[in-house]
Design an enzyme around this catalytic site. Structure first.
Site, PDB file in Angstrom:
ATOM      1  N   SER A  10       6.016  -0.991 -13.861  1.00  0.00           N
ATOM      2  CA  SER A  10       5.348  -0.047 -12.975  1.00  0.00           C
ATOM      3  C   SER A  10       4.669   1.062 -13.792  1.00  0.00           C
ATOM      4  O   SER A  10       3.803   0.775 -14.611  1.00  0.00           O
ATOM      5  CB  SER A  10       6.363   0.507 -11.968  1.00  0.00           C
ATOM      6  OG  SER A  10       5.726   1.142 -10.895  1.00  0.00           O
ATOM      7  N   ASP A  52       4.403  -7.051  -3.480  1.00  0.00           N
ATOM      8  CA  ASP A  52       4.640  -5.702  -3.988  1.00  0.00           C
ATOM      9  C   ASP A  52       3.916  -4.684  -3.113  1.00  0.00           C
ATOM     10  O   ASP A  52       2.680  -4.685  -3.038  1.00  0.00           O
ATOM     11  CB  ASP A  52       4.159  -5.605  -5.434  1.00  0.00           C
ATOM     12  CG  ASP A  52       4.667  -4.356  -6.145  1.00  0.00           C
ATOM     13  OD1 ASP A  52       4.796  -3.309  -5.491  1.00  0.00           O
ATOM     14  OD2 ASP A  52       4.925  -4.436  -7.359  1.00  0.00           O
ATOM     15  N   HIS A  68       8.736  -5.143  -5.474  1.00  0.00           N
ATOM     16  CA  HIS A  68       8.360  -4.327  -6.633  1.00  0.00           C
ATOM     17  C   HIS A  68       9.466  -4.270  -7.684  1.00  0.00           C
ATOM     18  O   HIS A  68       9.176  -4.263  -8.885  1.00  0.00           O
ATOM     19  CB  HIS A  68       8.033  -2.904  -6.155  1.00  0.00           C
ATOM     20  CG  HIS A  68       7.565  -1.996  -7.246  1.00  0.00           C
ATOM     21  ND1 HIS A  68       6.367  -2.171  -7.898  1.00  0.00           N
ATOM     22  CD2 HIS A  68       8.139  -0.894  -7.804  1.00  0.00           C
ATOM     23  CE1 HIS A  68       6.209  -1.216  -8.805  1.00  0.00           C
ATOM     24  NE2 HIS A  68       7.277  -0.435  -8.777  1.00  0.00           N
TER      25      HIS A  68
END
Length: 357
Positions: free
Chosen positions: A200, A297, A332
């Protein structure tokens, strides 16, 4: 009377929410660096709380040791302490448990890192929480099962590291210092393969580091460092501006006529964070890259990873190292649960090691 009071209360609440949405939030977001910073880094979220960083085994992570490095930050002009875990591969742990007493285990773990030829993962986590967050612990176990050493750390403002406001330059300096420490440890003999792994927001931090390592060494008065052997991007985005525009939070305010002026433009001119991964990685066409993303996601939309992949392909149109892009049907934070992830990582590292030799 009661019905009228309920209607009045409901109308007041609706009006309050509307005022917050239409006026207060845009003003706060446009003019408050603190609000912008908290959205980007979310380091105020600290779960699990009261974690015993000194004892990784308390998180059910075996074969680990806790330590820290300290340095004088050129970014914030103050002393910085960075908390770090080193986790050894499962095969090493089994050997050590059968031959080493508990009192000398920590020293043996350091020796194993100094002398290893196993691949080392330097893990750059995403925003919020710390290196002991549950989904990160799951990923470390995947690494250990693949017989990889893991170095994972908390940037300034996170975990047990120095509690100071983070900026892009600051967290990249932290990553550089941890990487420099690692190179000092493993660089005495034949250096093993070293791979940066970002998740991320950590993908942008790792990309900034690897693309600008020479300039960063000069800026922060550090000796020249060799570049990492490869980069893994888990749930990456192409740049911060588009990530903010596609973030679920934006759906609440994107209908406002001054949405871009209030919520997007402040980041285009920010001196604290830009996180332009697409620009960074265009500078290193010779770096092998593995991209991992999920179609489901909701934090970093899949389309941003596609844009990043297209940018990488353009930058390597006339030659360069391979870029692998694997897509999953996960969320995610739970690519670590994908059954085919270990095989994908193992195959990628095999290609990297062949180049390293």
């Amino acid at each position: 009377m009661v019905f009228g009071a309920i209607l009045l209360t409901g109308a007041s609440l609706t009006a309050s929410v509307l005022v917050m949405q239409v006026a207060v939030l845009p003003l706060m977001f446009r003019y408050s660096k603190t609000v912008q910073r908290k959205m980007v880094f979310s380091n105020c979220i600290n779960y699990p709380k009261n974690l015993d960083f000194d004892n990784p085994a308390s998180c059910n992570v075996m074969g680990g040791r806790n330590f820290s490095i300290e340095f004088d930050s050129k970014v914030d002009n103050c002393p910085i302490k960075i908390g770090i875990w080193h986790l050894v591969p499962c095969e090493v742990l089994r050997k050590l448990l059968s031959t080493t007493s508990e009192s000398t285990l920590c020293d043996r773990l350091h020796h194993e890192l100094e002398s290893t030829q196993n691949t080392i993962i330097l893990y750059c986590h995403g925003n919020s929480n710390h290196r002991g967050s549950p989904h990160r612990l799951q990923m470390y176990k995947v690494f250990q099962d693949l017989n990889l050493h893991v170095i994972t750390f908390d940037y300034r403002g996170y975990g047990d590291s120095t509690r100071i406001r983070p900026t892009e330059r600051g967290v990249v300096e932290d990553a550089l210092k941890v990487y420099a420490w690692l190179m000092d440890v493993v660089g005495k003999g034949k250096r093993p393969t070293v791979v940066l792994w970002g998740h991320s927001l950590g993908t942008a931090i790792a990309s900034n580091l690897v693309a600008n390592i020479e300039e960063l060494c000069c800026s922060y008065q550090h000796k020249c460092l060799p570049a990492p052997d490869a980069l893994v991007l888990e749930a990456p985005f192409n740049n911060l501006l588009e990530e903010i525009e596609k973030h679920p939070f934006s759906k609440l305010v994107s209908w406002l006529p001054y949405y871009k002026r209030s919520f997007i433009k402040p980041f285009s001119s920010s001196d604290e964070f830009s996180f332009t991964t697409d620009e960074y990685l265009a500078r290193v066409p010779g770096l092998p890259i593995l991209m991992l993303h999920s179609r489901g996601d909701r934090i970093v939309p899949y389309e941003l990873a596609v844009k990043l992949h297209e940018c990488l392909a353009r930058s390597r149109a006339h030659g360069g190292a391979p870029v692998q892009f694997h897509v999953f049907d996960r969320g995610h934070n739970n690519l670590c649960e994908a059954p085919d992830l270990p095989m994908i990582v193992r195959d990628f590292l095999h290609v990297v090691k062949e180049r390293h030799v």
